[in-house]
Design an enzyme around this catalytic site. Sequence first.
Site, PDB file in Angstrom:
ATOM      1  CG  ASN A  37       7.265  -4.243   2.805  1.00 55.91           C
ATOM      2  OD1 ASN A  37       7.114  -3.275   3.547  1.00 55.91           O
ATOM      3  ND2 ASN A  37       7.442  -4.106   1.518  1.00 55.91           N
ATOM      4  CB  CYS A  95       1.853   4.947   8.728  1.00 53.75           C
ATOM      5  SG  CYS A  95       2.139   6.493   7.844  1.00 53.75           S
ATOM      6  N   PRO A 116       0.854  -1.192   0.000  1.00 50.22           N
ATOM      7  CG  PRO A 116       0.063  -0.990   2.195  1.00 50.22           C
ATOM      8  CD  PRO A 116       0.818  -1.911   1.288  1.00 50.22           C
ATOM      9  CD  GLN A 172      -2.290   0.204   5.321  1.00 50.54           C
ATOM     10  OE1 GLN A 172      -2.057   1.296   4.835  1.00 50.54           O
ATOM     11  NE2 GLN A 172      -1.331  -0.638   5.681  1.00 50.54           N
TER      12      GLN A 172
HETATM   13  C1  LIG Z   1       5.083   6.872  -1.243  1.00 54.71           C
HETATM   14  C2  LIG Z   1       4.863   5.812  -0.205  1.00 54.71           C
HETATM   15  C3  LIG Z   1       3.638   5.722   0.423  1.00 54.71           C
HETATM   16  C4  LIG Z   1       3.410   4.727   1.381  1.00 54.71           C
HETATM   17  N1  LIG Z   1       2.166   4.617   1.943  1.00 54.71           N
HETATM   18  C5  LIG Z   1       1.895   3.576   2.789  1.00 54.71           C
HETATM   19  C6  LIG Z   1       0.576   3.349   3.268  1.00 54.71           C
HETATM   20  O1  LIG Z   1      -0.383   4.063   2.935  1.00 54.71           O
HETATM   21  N2  LIG Z   1       0.390   2.299   4.117  1.00 54.71           N
HETATM   22  C7  LIG Z   1       1.416   1.465   4.497  1.00 54.71           C
HETATM   23  O2  LIG Z   1       1.202   0.525   5.259  1.00 54.71           O
HETATM   24  N3  LIG Z   1       2.667   1.654   4.028  1.00 54.71           N
HETATM   25  C8  LIG Z   1       2.920   2.665   3.179  1.00 54.71           C
HETATM   26  N4  LIG Z   1       4.174   2.805   2.654  1.00 54.71           N
HETATM   27  C9  LIG Z   1       5.210   1.797   2.976  1.00 54.71           C
HETATM   28  C10 LIG Z   1       5.210   0.664   1.930  1.00 54.71           C
HETATM   29  O3  LIG Z   1       3.985  -0.037   1.954  1.00 54.71           O
HETATM   30  C11 LIG Z   1       6.366  -0.324   2.198  1.00 54.71           C
HETATM   31  O4  LIG Z   1       6.203  -0.868   3.476  1.00 54.71           O
HETATM   32  C12 LIG Z   1       7.733   0.346   2.111  1.00 54.71           C
HETATM   33  O5  LIG Z   1       7.832   1.182   0.972  1.00 54.71           O
HETATM   34  C13 LIG Z   1       8.860  -0.704   2.082  1.00 54.71           C
HETATM   35  O6  LIG Z   1       8.743  -1.529   0.948  1.00 54.71           O
HETATM   36  P1  LIG Z   1       9.704  -1.333  -0.354  1.00 54.71           P
HETATM   37  O7  LIG Z   1      11.120  -1.373   0.138  1.00 54.71           O
HETATM   38  O8  LIG Z   1       9.363  -2.475  -1.254  1.00 54.71           O
HETATM   39  O9  LIG Z   1       9.369   0.004  -0.932  1.00 54.71           O
HETATM   40  C14 LIG Z   1       4.439   3.811   1.726  1.00 54.71           C
HETATM   41  C15 LIG Z   1       5.674   3.922   1.089  1.00 54.71           C
HETATM   42  C16 LIG Z   1       5.900   4.894   0.127  1.00 54.71           C
HETATM   43  C17 LIG Z   1       7.242   4.960  -0.555  1.00 54.71           C
END
Ligand SMILES: Cc1cc2nc3c(=O)[nH]c(=O)nc-3n(C[C@H](O)[C@H](O)[C@H](O)COP(=O)(O)O)c2cc1C
Length: 319
Positions: A198, A98, A14, A68
């Site tokens: 993740n 978050c 998300p 979510q």
């Molecule tokens: C622009 C952005 C917005 C995000 N918004 C949410 C969110 O709404 N809810 C959430 O649980 N995590 C959010 N995250 C975290 C991601 O879901 C994820 O946990 C995080 O980017 C790590 O994964 P990655 O290394 O594959 O990017 C956000 C991340 C980014 C970069």
Amino acid sequence: MTFGGFASPVFLAPMAGVTDRPFRQILTACGKGNMYAEMAAINALQRKNPKSWQIADVRPENYPVVVQLVGNDAGLFAEAAKLVADLGARSLDINMGCPVKKIVNNESGSALMKDMPRAAKIIEAVVKATPLSVSVKFRKGWDNEHINAVPFAKMCEESGASYITIHGRTRAQGYSGEADWNIIKAVKESVKIPVIGNGDIDSPQKARQRMQESGVDGVMIGRAVLGNPWLLSQTHEYLLHGTLPAEPTVGQIKETLLKHLYLLMEYYGEKAGIAVSRKHVGWYVRSLYEAKKFREQYTKLTDFETAEKLINDYFAGLE
Ligand SMILES: Cc1cc2nc3c(=O)[nH]c(=O)nc-3n(C[C@H](O)[C@H](O)[C@H](O)COP(=O)(O)O)c2cc1C
């Protein structure tokens, strides 16, 4: 390797401001993978805030979407849980990871990792309120002095969560440093419910390696999907069949970008659609020739016709 009725062990992370309906439509058109929406705030949903409502309403989509929720009040969470089931969610996720100030100052998101009794109360209330499967997404802990992902995972399981997702960073880290997959492995070993890992997965090979090392049931991919909607499906194919689909051609990138633009126009209208498209356009072209110059031109425009023409001209110049 799949669980809970999900068709794939690969999940879109998300991402607020990114994983809206047009983005999910593009990803599902590119192939397999499970979709997550952006987080929706429970108090905004209660107020029927149009933006939050739009985020939570996934009824028009003909593939499963996990919705979510973020907030800190168990009663409001239960109300919102009933609502998202009516609005078409396939499954419901509670945001306890978050790191954003505005959210944690409201004792929501990752702040709930510091208050396990309240977190447990929320999960129990949501599980009781909805027939949907309920998951929790959280982090390694608040900071290096407060790493509690393992007890937190056990609490989620005891409170009735169907599966959990752990991002291997602390709240204090934000998105810096590296995700700690050792803690993800420790979480996996501590509970019986499925665990999604993740953090920093940017290729099908890395997904497989991380899954093998940690034993997780699924992987969630966030930033690496930006401008690369093929990655989820490529990862799915690689994990399930050991095959690596071909990388998209420049022609396919153009086609997908234009389709994404049309979907954004349809969903947000012209003005907001163009505004949202700017970041996506930047991500799609970042590895292409003279991307910076093109991005600078694109950022200035405000109408659909000019946007479409600029994209067509740019890609014609690449052929
Ligand atoms: C622009 C952005 C917005 C995000 N918004 C949410 C969110 O709404 N809810 C959430 O649980 N995590 C959010 N995250 C975290 C991601 O879901 C994820 O946990 C995080 O980017 C790590 O994964 P990655 O290394 O594959 O990017 C956000 C991340 C980014 C970069």
